[in-house]
Write a protein that holds these residues in place. Structure first.
Motif, PDB file in Angstrom:
ATOM      1  N   ASP A 259      -3.504   1.694   1.416  1.00  0.00           N
ATOM      2  CA  ASP A 259      -3.504   0.245   1.503  1.00  0.00           C
ATOM      3  C   ASP A 259      -2.046  -0.228   1.562  1.00  0.00           C
ATOM      4  O   ASP A 259      -1.138   0.584   1.593  1.00  0.00           O
ATOM      5  N   HIS A 260      -1.848  -1.508   1.533  1.00  0.00           N
ATOM      6  CA  HIS A 260      -0.498  -2.056   1.534  1.00  0.00           C
ATOM      7  C   HIS A 260      -0.019  -2.139   0.098  1.00  0.00           C
ATOM      8  O   HIS A 260      -0.738  -2.615  -0.762  1.00  0.00           O
ATOM      9  N   PHE A 261       1.178  -1.670  -0.144  1.00  0.00           N
ATOM     10  CA  PHE A 261       1.664  -1.658  -1.527  1.00  0.00           C
ATOM     11  C   PHE A 261       3.119  -2.104  -1.565  1.00  0.00           C
ATOM     12  O   PHE A 261       3.853  -1.973  -0.579  1.00  0.00           O
ATOM     13  N   ASP A 262       3.541  -2.645  -2.714  1.00  0.00           N
ATOM     14  CA  ASP A 262       4.954  -2.940  -2.893  1.00  0.00           C
ATOM     15  C   ASP A 262       5.563  -1.820  -3.726  1.00  0.00           C
ATOM     16  O   ASP A 262       4.838  -0.991  -4.285  1.00  0.00           O
TER      17      ASP A 262
ATOM     18  N   LEU B  45       6.593   5.682   7.230  1.00  0.00           N
ATOM     19  CA  LEU B  45       6.297   4.490   6.439  1.00  0.00           C
ATOM     20  C   LEU B  45       6.869   3.280   7.148  1.00  0.00           C
ATOM     21  O   LEU B  45       7.864   3.387   7.848  1.00  0.00           O
ATOM     22  N   LYS B  46       6.223   2.140   6.966  1.00  0.00           N
ATOM     23  CA  LYS B  46       6.858   0.935   7.485  1.00  0.00           C
ATOM     24  C   LYS B  46       6.682  -0.234   6.525  1.00  0.00           C
ATOM     25  O   LYS B  46       5.715  -0.296   5.760  1.00  0.00           O
TER      26      LYS B  46
ATOM     27  N   TYR C 211       4.486  -2.337   1.960  1.00  0.00           N
ATOM     28  CA  TYR C 211       4.665  -1.163   2.806  1.00  0.00           C
ATOM     29  C   TYR C 211       3.321  -0.505   3.053  1.00  0.00           C
ATOM     30  O   TYR C 211       2.374  -0.697   2.307  1.00  0.00           O
ATOM     31  N   GLU C 212       3.270   0.295   4.105  1.00  0.00           N
ATOM     32  CA  GLU C 212       2.091   1.128   4.312  1.00  0.00           C
ATOM     33  C   GLU C 212       2.510   2.348   5.108  1.00  0.00           C
ATOM     34  O   GLU C 212       3.455   2.301   5.898  1.00  0.00           O
TER      35      GLU C 212
END
Ligand code: ZN
Ligand code: ZN
Ligand code: ZN
Length: 148
Positions: free
Chosen positions: A35-38, A71-72, A83-84
């Motif tokens: 998932d998208h994470f910080d 990663l981006k 990021y994901e």
């Protein structure tokens, strides 16, 4: 060795850097989060299993993962960079709710075809696609757009 480890070790080798245990832990954790994470979330996730990986080490590893193409930094939600990992996921667009921070992912072939068509028109080689819609999700719209 799995594919993303191979990509990362090849990358580090070219940079004459070592595939340290910390870097391996960070890499594996990044690829366990689908998932998208910080970065804070990444740090908290790593900390539950490995208390020897510092926050600073993680911050230093992130640009390496990005440079390696694994990663981006894909979007900003509620003032946090999210990021994901790239590898193994189709390119997609994001619908980001500005109120609750919810992120909806959408894979749409029509949009992809349209973007390719535009790129071809300008003889442009696409390296990365980043399409985001910002606004309010259905739940937040219900609560009332009057206080927006
Ligand atoms: Zn994934
Ligand atoms: Zn919302
Ligand atoms: Zn995404």
């Amino acid at each position: 060795m799995n594919d993303y480890s191979k990509i990362f070790t090849d990358f580090l080798l070219r940079k004459e850097m070592k595939f340290t245990n910390s870097r391996k832990i960070i890499l594996d954790t990044v690829f366990s989060l689908h998932d998208h994470f910080d970065i804070e979330t990444l740090y908290e996730t790593i900390k539950t299993k490995h208390n020897n990986v510092s926050r600073a080490t993680i911050y230093r590893a992130i640009p390496l993962l990005i440079e390696a193409g694994l990663l981006k930094k894909s979007l900003r939600s509620l003032s946090k960079d999210k990021y994901e990992h790239i590898f193994g996921h189709p390119s997609h667009l994001h619908l980001i709710c500005d109120k609750c921070g919810k992120i909806i992912e959408e894979v749409d072939k029509d949009v992809e075809n349209l973007l390719n068509k535009i790129a071809i028109k300008y003889d442009f080689k696409i390296k990365e696609v980043n399409v985001s819609l910002r606004g309010f999700c259905s739940d937040c719209v219900k609560v009332g757009s009057s206080n927006v």
